[in-house]
Design a protein around this motif. Structure first.
Motif, short mmCIF file in Angstrom:
data_model
loop_
_atom_site.label_atom_id
_atom_site.label_comp_id
_atom_site.label_asym_id
_atom_site.label_seq_id
_atom_site.Cartn_x
_atom_site.Cartn_y
_atom_site.Cartn_z
N GLY A 148 -9.58 -55.51 -23.27
CA GLY A 148 -8.14 -56.40 -23.62
C GLY A 148 -7.43 -55.26 -22.91
N ALA A 149 -7.54 -54.27 -22.88
CA ALA A 149 -6.18 -53.29 -22.42
C ALA A 149 -6.12 -53.75 -21.30
CB ALA A 149 -6.61 -52.29 -22.51
N ALA A 150 -4.96 -52.85 -20.33
CA ALA A 150 -4.61 -53.60 -18.82
C ALA A 150 -6.19 -52.68 -18.19
CB ALA A 150 -3.14 -52.56 -18.82
N SER A 151 -5.93 -51.61 -18.54
CA SER A 151 -6.95 -50.78 -18.12
C SER A 151 -8.65 -51.32 -17.97
CB SER A 151 -7.42 -48.72 -18.62
OG SER A 151 -7.21 -49.28 -20.21
N GLY A 173 -6.15 -45.87 -25.91
CA GLY A 173 -4.56 -45.44 -25.19
C GLY A 173 -5.27 -44.97 -24.16
N THR A 174 -4.20 -44.62 -22.86
CA THR A 174 -4.83 -44.28 -21.62
C THR A 174 -4.07 -42.45 -21.95
OG1 THR A 174 -2.82 -45.48 -20.66
CG2 THR A 174 -5.25 -46.24 -20.23
N ALA A 175 -2.88 -42.43 -22.79
CA ALA A 175 -3.13 -41.05 -22.88
C ALA A 175 -4.16 -40.12 -22.52
CB ALA A 175 -2.01 -40.60 -23.72
N1 ASP Z 1 -2.18 -48.71 -20.28
C1 ASP Z 1 -3.05 -48.40 -21.15
C2 ASP Z 1 -3.60 -50.00 -21.34
O1 ASP Z 1 -3.41 -51.23 -21.19
C3 ASP Z 1 -1.83 -48.95 -22.85
C4 ASP Z 1 -2.22 -47.25 -23.00
O2 ASP Z 1 -2.16 -46.46 -23.23
O3 ASP Z 1 -0.62 -47.99 -23.34
O4 ASP Z 1 -4.95 -49.32 -20.66
#
Ligand code: ASP
Length: 312
Positions: A148-151, A173-175
């Motif tokens: 469900g995350a943007a990635s 998270g994507t960090a």
């Molecule tokens: N950009 C990420 C996602 O939704 C989430 C994030 O770490 O901000 O995939």
């Protein structure tokens, strides 16, 4: 009457202590980057500090649920993105209802995504990437921030476009996903420009394409997916701000005013521009965010059912 008076004066004093802005992803990532800049920009109008709280996991649904269940007193606000509207079609028990669990404050920014790889990944452009992924799909890993995350959404569309299944590795998270990409522990990532711009321009990752229909001014050399032969491929990650349903109108009004002032802050605008984000100043109101959610929930539902993504 005594309690009514007390409630009235507490309201008039809002906020009289720091406000928590919940980011449902890890610190240092794209949503967190937007939140931290925004928290600073909203402060003068709100008259209190906004503290960012990172609550990652399960594609952002854990942090989102925390705010859905919080006291509706304006001290916990949610900063989330398009993933807010995908959970109902991806989880059997998402825990919240995007239509009824929250009061919308307003839209914040719109952010394109980029398709990137570890710096030593074999493919050198989007055409080579498509060919390489088709041939080697069982050996390739795609990092994301959970279902469900943007990635994840971008990954589903990418797998559809390339006609393959990809092994995905979820992070909070994507960090942290980016850290593993830089460390060459995963192969691919699709992430917002608010996290990838610096890594792309400094050459620390390979970049193939942007997911907007137009090229991104800060990354002019990156082709769009659409112009690269994947007609109509578009993912734009809108971000919004919410408070729990039942938050007093006067508190909502203060947050709306602070959000609008924050988006008008030249420092915030500059920072967003540098990171490839578009500030949604004229949509920083509850009506626009409400309309967005109502349009997005069915749209994603259709996309997932077409892609054969089942609820879990
Ligand atoms: N950009 C990420 C996602 O939704 C989430 C994030 O770490 O901000 O995939």
């Amino acid at each position: 009457a005594g309690t009514m008076f007390a409630a009235g004066s507490a309201l008039a004093a809002y906020p009289d202590h720091p406000v928590n802005m919940v980011v449902p992803f890890a610190a240092g990532g794209p949503t967190d980057n937007v939140a931290r800049s925004l928290a600073e920009a909203m402060r003068p109008t709100l008259g209190e500090t906004i503290v960012v709280e990172n609550k990652g996991g399960a594609g952002g649904t854990i942090g989102t649920n925390q705010v859905a269940r919080a006291q509706p007193d304006g001290y916990q606000v949610l900063l989330m993105h398009a993933g807010f509207s995908t959970a109902p079609s991806l989880y059997k028990s998402p825990g919240y209802d995007p239509y009824t669990s929250f009061a919308p404050i307003g839209l914040v920014v719109d952010v394109p995504m980029t398709i990137i790889a570890r710096s030593d990944f074999p493919a050198n452009n989007i055409k080579e990437l498509a060919e390489y992924v088709k041939k080697n799909h069982d050996k390739i890993s795609l990092a994301n921030a959970g279902i469900g995350a943007a990635s994840h959404l971008c990954g589903v569309m990418l797998a559809e476009a390339f006609g393959v299944n990809l092994l995905t590795i979820p992070y909070k998270g994507t960090a942290p996903a980016m850290n593993d990409l830089l460390g060459k522990q995963v192969d691919l990532l699709c992430d917002q420009t608010t996290n990838t711009t610096q890594q792309i321009t400094s050459g620390k990752v390979k970049a193939y394409a942007v997911t907007s229909l137009k090229r991104v001014p800060t990354l002019p050399d990156l082709p769009t997916m659409d112009e690269s032969g994947f007609k109509g491929f578009e993912v734009g990650i809108w971000h919004g701000m919410w408070v729990p349903k039942g938050t007093p109108q006067a508190v909502q009004d203060k947050l709306i005013k602070a959000l609008q002032a924050g988006l008008a802050d030249p420092k915030f605008q500059d920072r967003m521009k540098q990171l490839g984000a578009t500030v949604l100043s004229s949509d920083a109101n509850p009506q626009a965010l409400d309309a967005k959610v109502k349009q997005q929930v069915p749209q994603w539902e259709k996309l997932f059912s077409k892609a054969g993504v089942e609820k879990q």
